[in-house]
Design a protein around this motif. Structure first.
Motif, short mmCIF file in Angstrom:
data_model
loop_
_atom_site.label_atom_id
_atom_site.label_comp_id
_atom_site.label_asym_id
_atom_site.label_seq_id
_atom_site.Cartn_x
_atom_site.Cartn_y
_atom_site.Cartn_z
N ARG A 119 0.81 -1.02 -0.04
CA ARG A 119 -0.26 0.03 0.17
C ARG A 119 0.81 1.39 -0.09
N TYR A 120 2.06 1.35 0.54
CA TYR A 120 2.97 2.31 0.54
C TYR A 120 3.44 2.49 -0.94
N ALA A 121 3.80 1.60 -1.50
CA ALA A 121 4.42 1.45 -2.91
C ALA A 121 3.33 2.09 -3.68
N CYS A 122 2.12 1.81 -3.71
CA CYS A 122 1.05 2.41 -4.39
C CYS A 122 0.67 4.06 -4.18
N ALA A 123 1.23 4.25 -3.20
CA ALA A 123 0.97 5.81 -2.87
C ALA A 123 2.23 6.85 -3.10
N LEU A 124 3.36 6.06 -3.59
CA LEU A 124 4.68 6.99 -3.95
C LEU A 124 4.56 8.04 -4.64
N ASP A 175 16.24 -1.83 2.46
CA ASP A 175 16.45 -2.02 0.64
C ASP A 175 15.56 -1.37 -0.01
N TRP A 176 14.33 -1.49 0.43
CA TRP A 176 13.27 -0.79 -0.36
C TRP A 176 13.76 0.78 -0.61
N GLU A 177 14.05 1.56 0.41
CA GLU A 177 14.20 2.88 0.44
C GLU A 177 15.54 3.09 -0.44
N ARG A 178 16.64 2.12 -0.41
CA ARG A 178 17.88 2.31 -1.37
C ARG A 178 17.30 2.17 -2.72
N TYR A 179 16.40 1.10 -2.96
CA TYR A 179 15.92 0.94 -4.27
C TYR A 179 15.40 2.13 -4.61
N LEU A 180 14.47 3.02 -4.00
CA LEU A 180 13.78 4.17 -4.57
C LEU A 180 15.03 5.12 -4.50
N VAL A 181 15.96 5.23 -3.64
CA VAL A 181 16.84 6.48 -3.89
C VAL A 181 17.66 6.07 -5.27
N ASP A 182 18.05 4.81 -5.47
CA ASP A 182 18.78 4.58 -6.56
C ASP A 182 18.20 5.06 -8.05
N ASN A 240 18.14 1.21 13.73
CA ASN A 240 18.30 0.09 12.53
C ASN A 240 17.72 0.65 11.16
N THR A 241 17.14 1.72 11.14
CA THR A 241 17.02 2.18 9.66
C THR A 241 17.02 3.65 9.45
N SER A 242 18.28 4.08 10.11
CA SER A 242 18.95 5.64 9.47
C SER A 242 20.00 5.13 8.79
N THR A 243 19.82 5.33 7.51
CA THR A 243 21.17 4.87 6.73
C THR A 243 21.72 5.88 5.92
N GLU A 244 22.92 5.77 5.38
CA GLU A 244 23.57 6.62 4.47
C GLU A 244 22.72 7.25 3.35
N TRP A 245 21.85 6.53 2.89
CA TRP A 245 20.99 6.87 1.81
C TRP A 245 19.71 7.40 2.24
#
Ligand code: AMP
Ligand code: MG
Length: 323
Positions: A119-124, A175-182, A240-245
């Motif tokens: 549902r989050y992907a649908c709202a991007l 991983d999902w966020e990294r994919y979005l950033v990439d 756990n979810t503060s990442t460089e990207w």
């Protein structure tokens, strides 16, 4: 466009709010909900917010024109943390066509029929857009963690419910966020950090003012009883979810005016990094434009200026103070 001095000031201003990737966060120890960079008074703050809002409007227009990058702003907070007001203020100057806002409630049966990120992907947001998540995929490691019956409702196969389900979710979200950033979508994450006492006061205000009554529910009071569990879930989430990207920013939320400045500063900083530019036209297009100009100017009625707008511009150039 912001000057490099403004950009530097904003970068320095938000630095203390950033959660260092890999660090272990304990909210109560590491972040003060009442922090307000000492040099700031509310009066200066109002001015700064106005500047921030104008900057966001300018950069949002460029982002839309360039149509290459998108921005996802993730807003998380406890009840009465100020998410709605932050969105209203911070986005008050931007073109509504360039923003989308999605709130996430208890998942519907259709949503529960899918994997938890669906549902989050649908709202991007689209490219060129700033999309705001009012609550987000992080509910999946917050309310779902504090109330495990939510996890039961997701009907995961046994293997996917196993002991390390939260570690797995952190990894999947990263991983999902990294994919979005990439792929050109910047992820900006804001946690509005409210103190327990300030929440008590804001809840009471919702009870005191009839026009605010609708904002209060008995469930909010019940959630407040789980305060410590939520603090722990938020601390784990930040660790756990503060990442460089896609780093987290912890926004001190006890003073609304300060929280709004912080939020606009973090979003502005993300836009500076993207540095969106208006597209420029190539030689062929420029020739077409010149041709069109000639035709339009030739159509001027007798006695009229061939291009009144250009005439006005030139007049202003000659006497800049008269405009
Ligand atoms: P509000 O934002 O005040 O309208 O409330 C929305 C409610 O939906 C909150 O109580 C959230 O905890 C709840 N909620 C949001 N996402 C989820 C989720 N994935 N699972 C269960 N509850 C959720
Ligand atoms: Mg609520």
């Amino acid at each position: 466009m912001a000057t490099s001095k403004q950009m530097k000031r904003i970068a320095e201003f938000i630095e203390p709010l950033r959660v260092e990737p890999g660090s272990k966060v304990e909210l109560a120890r590491d972040f003060d909900p009442r922090y307000k960079a000492d040099f700031l008074k509310k009066k200066d703050g109002v001015e700064l917010l106005r500047t921030g809002v104008a900057m966001l409007a300018d950069y949002q227009a460029r982002l839309a024109a360039q149509d290459t990058y998108g921005v996802l702003v993730v807003l998380q907070a406890l009840d009465a943390g100020g998410k709605d007001g932050t969105i209203r203020h911070v986005m008050s100057g931007v073109n509504p066509q360039g923003v989308s806002v999605h709130g996430f409630k208890v998942p519907s049966s259709t949503e529960l029929d899918h994997d938890y990120l669906w549902r989050y992907a649908c709202a991007l947001p689209r490219r060129g857009e700033i999309g705001i998540f009012n609550r987000s995929h992080y509910e999946e490691v917050l309310v779902v963690r504090v109330h495990p019956e939510n996890l039961v409702r997701q009907r995961l196969p046994k293997k996917s419910r196993g002991g390390d389900v939260w570690d797995r979710r952190y990894r999947e979200i990263n991983d999902w966020e990294r994919y979005l950033v990439d792929n050109g979508f910047k992820v900006v994450k804001l946690f509005l950090n409210l103190s327990k006492e300030e929440q008590r006061i804001r809840f009471l205000k919702r009870l005191d003012l009839p026009e605010k009554n609708w904002k209060f529910s008995a469930a909010d009071a019940r959630e407040r009883q789980r305060w410590d569990d939520y603090q722990k879930a938020f601390s784990e989430m930040l660790s756990n979810t503060s990442t460089e990207w896609a780093p987290w920013y912890v926004v001190p939320a006890d003073r609304k005016w300060f929280a709004r400045i912080c939020a606009s500063a973090v979003i502005a900083d993300a836009l500076f990094e993207i540095d969106p530019r208006y597209p420029t036209v190539g030689d062929d297009t420029r020739r077409d434009l010149a041709e069109a100009r000639k035709e339009l100017e030739a159509e001027a009625p007798k006695g009229a200026a061939p291009d009144p707008f250009l005439a006005q511009l030139e007049k202003e150039k000659d006497s800049p103070t008269s405009s």
